[in-house]
Design an enzyme around this catalytic site. Structure first.
Site, PDB file in Angstrom:
ATOM      1  N   ASN A 177       7.556  -0.473   5.985  1.00 52.61           N
ATOM      2  CA  ASN A 177       6.645   0.469   5.338  1.00 52.61           C
ATOM      3  C   ASN A 177       6.277   1.577   6.327  1.00 52.61           C
ATOM      4  O   ASN A 177       6.751   1.590   7.462  1.00 52.61           O
ATOM      5  CB  ASN A 177       5.409  -0.266   4.812  1.00 52.61           C
ATOM      6  CG  ASN A 177       4.722  -1.042   5.920  1.00 52.61           C
ATOM      7  OD1 ASN A 177       4.310  -0.482   6.914  1.00 52.61           O
ATOM      8  ND2 ASN A 177       4.640  -2.365   5.747  1.00 52.61           N
TER       9      ASN A 177
ATOM     10  N   LYS B 217     -10.778  -7.848  -2.694  1.00 60.83           N
ATOM     11  CA  LYS B 217     -10.042  -8.415  -1.549  1.00 60.83           C
ATOM     12  C   LYS B 217     -10.966  -9.218  -0.654  1.00 60.83           C
ATOM     13  O   LYS B 217     -10.611 -10.293  -0.166  1.00 60.83           O
ATOM     14  CB  LYS B 217      -9.391  -7.301  -0.724  1.00 60.83           C
ATOM     15  CG  LYS B 217      -7.985  -7.045  -1.177  1.00 60.83           C
ATOM     16  CD  LYS B 217      -7.272  -5.956  -0.435  1.00 60.83           C
ATOM     17  CE  LYS B 217      -6.135  -5.531  -1.346  1.00 60.83           C
ATOM     18  NZ  LYS B 217      -5.745  -4.189  -1.312  1.00 60.83           N
TER      19      LYS B 217
HETATM   20  N1  CTP Z   1      -2.246  -8.995   4.532  1.00 61.83           N
HETATM   21  C1  CTP Z   1      -1.868 -10.159   5.164  1.00 61.83           C
HETATM   22  N2  CTP Z   1      -0.738 -10.814   4.791  1.00 61.83           N
HETATM   23  C2  CTP Z   1       0.031 -10.357   3.793  1.00 61.83           C
HETATM   24  C3  CTP Z   1      -0.331  -9.176   3.125  1.00 61.83           C
HETATM   25  C4  CTP Z   1      -1.475  -8.520   3.530  1.00 61.83           C
HETATM   26  O1  CTP Z   1      -2.575 -10.567   6.082  1.00 61.83           O
HETATM   27  N3  CTP Z   1       1.136 -11.012   3.475  1.00 61.83           N
HETATM   28  C5  CTP Z   1      -3.485  -8.326   4.944  1.00 61.83           C
HETATM   29  C6  CTP Z   1      -3.299  -6.967   5.567  1.00 61.83           C
HETATM   30  O2  CTP Z   1      -3.138  -7.064   6.980  1.00 61.83           O
HETATM   31  C7  CTP Z   1      -4.588  -6.270   5.197  1.00 61.83           C
HETATM   32  C8  CTP Z   1      -4.894  -6.834   3.843  1.00 61.83           C
HETATM   33  O3  CTP Z   1      -4.250  -8.108   3.787  1.00 61.83           O
HETATM   34  O4  CTP Z   1      -5.648  -6.618   6.062  1.00 61.83           O
HETATM   35  C9  CTP Z   1      -4.342  -5.966   2.755  1.00 61.83           C
HETATM   36  O5  CTP Z   1      -4.402  -6.657   1.562  1.00 61.83           O
HETATM   37  P1  CTP Z   1      -3.204  -6.650   0.521  1.00 61.83           P
HETATM   38  O6  CTP Z   1      -3.631  -7.552  -0.579  1.00 61.83           O
HETATM   39  O7  CTP Z   1      -1.905  -6.876   1.118  1.00 61.83           O
HETATM   40  O8  CTP Z   1      -3.175  -5.191   0.123  1.00 61.83           O
HETATM   41  P2  CTP Z   1      -2.118  -4.635  -0.824  1.00 61.83           P
HETATM   42  O9  CTP Z   1      -0.735  -5.068  -0.439  1.00 61.83           O
HETATM   43  O10 CTP Z   1      -2.393  -3.195  -0.892  1.00 61.83           O
HETATM   44  O11 CTP Z   1      -2.530  -5.489  -2.081  1.00 61.83           O
HETATM   45  P3  CTP Z   1      -2.464  -5.191  -3.602  1.00 61.83           P
HETATM   46  O12 CTP Z   1      -1.029  -5.141  -3.925  1.00 61.83           O
HETATM   47  O13 CTP Z   1      -3.165  -6.409  -4.123  1.00 61.83           O
HETATM   48  O14 CTP Z   1      -3.227  -3.948  -3.784  1.00 61.83           O
END
Ligand code: CTP
Length: 404
Positions: free
Chosen positions: A209, A336
Site C-alpha cells: 500500500n 474501531k
Molecule cells: N491493523 C492491524 N492488523 C491488521 C489490519 C489493521 O493491526 N491486519 C491495525 C492498523 O495498524 C491500524 C488499524 O488496525 O492501527 C486500522 O484498522 P483497520 O480495520 O485495518 O482499518 P481499515 O483497513 O481501514 O479497516 P476497514 O476496512 O474496516 O475500514
C-alpha cells in the site's frame, strides 16, 4: 518550562536572521538564559548589538574571540547549554553540522555539544528541496536533531513557497513541548509499528500500500526523545530510523504479528501506525507466475488483525490504533476503538489534501472511550507525533498516577 534554562541561540546568515531577534526576545521574556552565537554572515543582516541588548549576554561570532582566560569558550558554552536552537538555519549551516565542519564559534560549539539541538531551517524552496539539503537534514534527524519545519508563504526571493522560517511563537512552542516532554517516558517501553506490509504473490511480485512509514517513524522518534525505550517494528519504508531506537524489520502482516506479539508482554504502550494488509494472496507461488489468458483472478484470504489480537490479550498496556478513513471519520474511529479494544484511536480523513499516506503533513483527531479527545490541525508529521506522544504520556500517567 523555559524559565531558568540555558540556551544557545545560533543565528545564521539568511534574511530571516531578523526573526532571530524576535525569537531571542521571546525566549528571554520567558525566563531563559539566552547566549547568542551569530555567524559572520548573520551579522550582515542584523547587528550583534541588537542580540546582546535582547539577551543581556555577550554575542559570540569568532571562535578565537576568547574573553575569559579561565575557560575555552566553545567548550564551556557547549557543556553548559540545556538546548541549542539554530534559527534561522541556512543550507550552509545545516551542511556544516551534518558533515562535521567547524570554522566559526557556532559550528565549533555545535560539534562540541552533547545537549539536544533544535534546527529551524529557512531558505529558498528549491534549496530546501535540493537532494543535498534533504540528505543533510535526514542525516541530522537520524542523529537525533529536532527540526521545526519552515512554513509556506512569501519568500524574500519572490517565490511563494515552502522555506520561510517558522514563526518565532511556533519555535518557542516546540521548545516548550520539548522541555515539557523530555524524560517524561523514562523507564517506559513503547512499541511502534510503521510502514506498509508486503504480501508476496510470487518471488517477484507482492501486494502493498501507499504507506511511507513517516508517521510511525516520527512517533518512534518523539517517544525516544521523551526518554522511552522504543522498539520500532517497521514494514516497507524508506525512512531512516531514529537514532537509539531498536528496529525490527518485517515484510508481511504475519511477520509483523509475530514481532509485535513477542514484544507485547513487556511493553507499556503500543502504537499501531502501520498500514497492515487486510488480505494476502491465498497461494504464494514458489516460482514466478507466468501469464496465461486474458484475465487473472487472484484469490485473497484475510490476515490476522494484529491490533484486535493485542486488544484481546491486553493487560496493563495502553493500546493506540490508527484509522485512515474517507468518510464518517468519527463513527468509524469509535467503531474501531470498541471492536479492537483500544484505548485511543488516531483517525485521519485521508480524502483531505495534505493528510495521510506518503506526505510530510497530517491532521488527526484522537478518540478515546468518551469520544473526541484532541484535534490536531494540519501540521508536520513530526509535530503531530510530538503532540500525540504528549497526549499518550498524559493518558499513561492518569492511569498509573505517577509522573505528570
Ligand atoms: N491493523 C492491524 N492488523 C491488521 C489490519 C489493521 O493491526 N491486519 C491495525 C492498523 O495498524 C491500524 C488499524 O488496525 O492501527 C486500522 O484498522 P483497520 O480495520 O485495518 O482499518 P481499515 O483497513 O481501514 O479497516 P476497514 O476496512 O474496516 O475500514
Amino acid at each position: 518550562m523555559i524559565a531558568g534554562k540555558r540556551m544557545i541561540l545560533g543565528i545564521t546568515g539568511g534574511i530571516a536572521a531578523y526573526k532571530g531577534a524576535a525569537l531571542c526576545s521571546k525566549l528571554t521574556q520567558a525566563g531563559a538564559d539566552v547566549h547568542v552565537m551569530m555567524t559572520a554572515s548573520a551579522a550582515q543582516f542584523i547587528t550583534p548589538l541588537t542580540l546582546q541588548t535582547l539577551s543581556r549576554n555577550p554575542v559570540l561570532i569568532d571562535t578565537f574571540d576568547e574573553r575569559d582566560p579561565a575557560v575555552v569558550t566553545h567548550i564551556h558554552q557547549a557543556d553548559h547549554a540545556d538546548l541549542i536552537v539554530v534559527a534561522p538555519a541556512t543550507a550552509n549551516s545545516i551542511a556544516k553540522l551534518a558533515n562535521g565542519l567547524a570554522d566559526d564559534m557556532l559550528s565549533t560549539t555545535l560539534l562540541a555539544a552533547t545537549c539536544p539541538i533544535l534546527i529551524a531551517p529557512a531558505m529558498n524552496v528549491h534549496m530546501y528541496e535540493h537532494p543535498a539539503v534533504v540528505s543533510n537534514i535526514e542525516k541530522l534527524a537520524a542523529r537525533g536533531a529536532m527540526f521545526v519545519e519552515p512554513g509556506t508563504g512569501q519568500l524574500a526571493c519572490g517565490y511563494v513557497a515552502k522555506g520561510r522560517l517558522a514563526e518565532p511563537e511556533d519555535i518557542v512552542r516546540s521548545i516548550e513541548t520539548w522541555f515539557a516532554g523530555s524524560g517524561r517516558l523514562r523507564g517506559k517501553r513503547v512499541l511502534v509499528t510503521a510502514g506498509g506490509t508486503m504480501e508476496r504473490l510470487d518471488p517477484v511480485r507482492y501486494l502493498t500500500n501507499d504507506s511511507s512509514g513517516k508517521m510511525g517513524f516520527a512517533i518512534a522518534e518523539a517517544a525516544q526523545r521523551m526518554g522511552a525505550d522504543v522498539t520500532l517494528v517497521a514494514g516497507r519504508s524508506t525512512e531512516t530510523p531514529p537514532a537509539g531506537v531498536q528496529v525490527v524489520r518485517v515484510a508481511s502482516a504475519a511477520d509483523m504479528l509475530e514481532a509485535v506479539v513477542e514484544a507485547f508482554p513487556g511493553t507499556d504502550v503500543v502504537i499501531k501506525a502501520a498500514a497492515v494488509a487486510d488480505y494476502r494472496p491465498a497461494i504464494v507461488h514458489k516460482q514466478k507466475v507466468k501469464k496465461s489468458g486474458e484475465k487473472l483472478v487472484l484469490e485473497l484470504e484475510r490476515t490476522t488483525d494484529i491490533l484486535a489480537t493485542l486488544g484481546e490479550r491486553k493487560e496493563h498496556q495502553l493500546l493506540v490504533g490508527f484509522a485512515a478513513e474517507t468518510e464518517q471519520v468519527a463513527h468509524y474511529a469509535m467503531d474501531k476503538l470498541k471492536r479492537k479494544n483500544c484505548d485511543l484511536i488516531v483517525a485521519n480523513d485521508v480524502s483531505k489534501e495534505g493528510v495521510g499516506f506518503n506526505g510530510d503533513t497530517n491532521a488527526v483527531d484522537v478518540y478515546g472511550p468518551e469520544g473526541l479527545e484532541a484535534s490536531f490541525p494540519l501540521l508536520s508529521k513530526r509535530e503531530v507525533a510530538s503532540r500525540l506522544m504528549a497526549l499518550i504520556a498524559d493518558r499513561l500517567f492518569q492511569r498509573g498516577g505517577d509522573r505528570s
